[in-house]
Design a protein around this motif. Structure first.
Motif, short mmCIF file in Angstrom:
data_model
loop_
_atom_site.label_atom_id
_atom_site.label_comp_id
_atom_site.label_asym_id
_atom_site.label_seq_id
_atom_site.Cartn_x
_atom_site.Cartn_y
_atom_site.Cartn_z
N VAL A 103 2.00 91.00 39.46
CA VAL A 103 2.01 91.71 40.80
C VAL A 103 2.88 91.17 41.69
O VAL A 103 3.79 91.90 42.47
CB VAL A 103 0.41 91.71 41.25
N VAL A 104 3.04 89.91 41.70
CA VAL A 104 3.97 89.24 42.69
C VAL A 104 5.44 89.58 42.13
O VAL A 104 6.21 89.87 42.96
CB VAL A 104 3.81 87.66 42.45
N LEU A 105 5.91 89.73 40.89
CA LEU A 105 7.03 89.68 40.28
C LEU A 105 7.32 91.49 40.63
O LEU A 105 8.59 91.80 41.09
CB LEU A 105 7.38 89.58 38.88
N ALA A 106 6.44 92.32 40.47
CA ALA A 106 6.54 93.69 40.74
C ALA A 106 7.04 93.91 42.05
O ALA A 106 7.84 94.63 42.54
CB ALA A 106 5.53 94.35 40.12
N GLN A 107 5.95 93.28 42.93
CA GLN A 107 6.20 93.41 44.35
C GLN A 107 7.34 92.99 44.92
O GLN A 107 8.00 93.67 45.42
CB GLN A 107 5.17 92.81 45.33
N ALA A 108 7.95 91.64 44.35
CA ALA A 108 9.07 91.29 44.92
C ALA A 108 10.46 92.16 44.46
O ALA A 108 11.47 92.39 45.13
CB ALA A 108 9.42 89.76 44.25
#
Length: 185
Positions: A32-37
């Motif tokens: 989620v963090v990687l995709a959001q970034a």
């Protein structure tokens, strides 16, 4: 901010899952963090006066765009967020639809179809119109990424169509398969 067990995780404004335990949630949180970034970085690079949102849903199988004044790119829940090249192609394709106001033109075509629902030529016009919009969008993406990206983009189209239908589609109401035509165009 840390996410605790049982707390809903917001992913671009949509709540796709709730964490049940710390050990089973480490990988989804990282994704989620990687995709959001990645999506936030991609959105910063786009030069559109209207704000564009990227959301995720488990009710669709292929990406789509909706909205005129506040457009939204809706991604399937099964999107491979680790494949940045595929994400780049998908987001750019949907961005072209937003940039060209394809939502408005498709709405006008749907209105014409509603008024002339009894005319078979209007149905053919509607199908060909939608096909031409997709071909123009694909051409714009290929032009933006260069001719060398054509095979990778085509493979992505085939994979997405296979995921949508569960198998590779080999026939259509017209003489050519729509994906085949998009690839060879």
């Amino acid at each position: 901010a840390l996410v605790t067990a049982g707390e809903p995780v917001r992913f671009f404004g949509v709540i796709p899952f709730t964490l049940t335990s710390y050990t089973s949630s480490v990988i989804p949180i990282i994704l989620v963090v990687l995709a959001q970034a990645y999506v936030e970085k991609w959105l910063e690079q786009q030069t559109l006066k209207r704000p564009v949102l990227v959301r995720q849903s488990d009710r669709i199988s292929t990406p789509l765009t909706y909205g005129i004044f506040r457009p939204v790119i809706l991604m399937p829940k099964k999107t491979d967020w680790k494949n940045e090249k595929q994400l780049q192609y998908i987001l750019t394709h949907e961005y072209v639809h937003i940039y060209r106001y394809d939502t408005v033109t498709k709405l006008l075509a749907a209105c014409a179809l509603c008024v002339h629902w009894f005319n078979p030529f209007v149905w053919v016009m509607y199908r060909l119109f939608n096909r031409d919009i997709e071909l123009a969008c694909d051409e714009s993406v290929i032009r933006q990424f260069g001719e060398k990206s054509k095979s990778a983009y085509s493979l992505m189209l085939v994979n997405m169509e296979a995921a949508k239908s569960g198998l590779l589609p080999f026939c259509n109401n017209f003489s050519k398969n729509a994906i085949e035509e998009r690839i060879t165009a």
